[in-house]
Design an enzyme around this catalytic site. Structure first.
Site, PDB file in Angstrom:
ATOM      1  CB  CYS A 190      -1.043   0.026   1.223  1.00  0.00           C
ATOM      2  SG  CYS A 190      -2.310   1.251   1.117  1.00  0.00           S
ATOM      3  CG  HIS A 191      -0.356   5.026   1.629  1.00  0.00           C
ATOM      4  ND1 HIS A 191      -1.405   4.142   1.272  1.00  0.00           N
ATOM      5  CD2 HIS A 191      -0.481   6.271   0.941  1.00  0.00           C
ATOM      6  CE1 HIS A 191      -2.326   5.095   0.653  1.00  0.00           C
ATOM      7  NE2 HIS A 191      -1.644   6.307   0.487  1.00  0.00           N
TER       8      HIS A 191
END
Length: 186
Positions: free
Chosen positions: A110-111
């Site tokens: 994800c991030h």
């Protein structure tokens, strides 16, 4: 899928995306690995579960209590808050970089590729990430791909929580492979 004798760190702090810590942790434990949640301080860290604060997770060890040589791999959960807080912590970045430099598995979802950017690991690698940080990944010199999971010599990246089963399976596969000796170490 036997990871008996393998030890894996999950580095996280407050604001980790709940499923991005819990799903890999549970899959890796089921595969036989010893999994420890590492954070900036002892106690508990609170997750973020889609739209609101989630459940707390017990921290097994603080960064001051660990050595990169104790682990076969590191998993970096995303969420927006968690990697943003960790990328300004020198001890966290040092821990990630040491595991990478030892040619061990580094997995970010994800991030969390923000942490690979901050450590310099992203440069020149094939990677994926959550779509909102695609430009950040590209600007860091990585070759961004719109794929569920991307592996580049033991560096595993994945897009989002919907890809966690494939992400976890790839971590298991790469840890079983062992050190990635062909990886160029910066």
């Amino acid at each position: 899928m036997d990871l008996k004798g393998k030890k894996i760190a999950i580095l996280a702090t407050h604001g980790f995306e709940q499923s991005e810590l819990e799903v890999p942790r549970d899959r890796l434990k089921k595969a036989g690995a010893t999994v420890e949640v590492i954070s900036l301080a002892a106690g508990e860290i609170k997750g973020w579960d889609m739209n609101d604060w989630g459940r707390p997770v017990k921290v097994d060890k603080s960064l001051d209590q660990v050595s990169s040589s104790d682990y076969d791999a590191i998993v970096l959960p995303g969420g927006q808050i968690n990697p943003d807080l960790l990328r300004v912590e020198p001890k966290a970045l040092k821990f990630i970089k040491e595991i990478f430099d030892a040619q061990k598995v580094v997995a970010a979802v994800c991030h969390a590729p923000w942490l690979l950017i901050e450590t310099g690991i992203a440069k020149g690698r094939r990677m994926t990430s959550y779509k909102s940080i695609k430009t950040d990944v590209i600007n860091a010199g990585a070759k961004w791909e719109d794929s569920q999971v991307v592996v580049d010599q033991g560096v595993i990246t994945s897009r989002n929580p919907g890809d966690l089963e494939a992400f976890s399976a790839k971590i298991i596969e790469e840890v079983k492979e062992g050190r990635h000796l062909r990886r160029s170490v910066a």
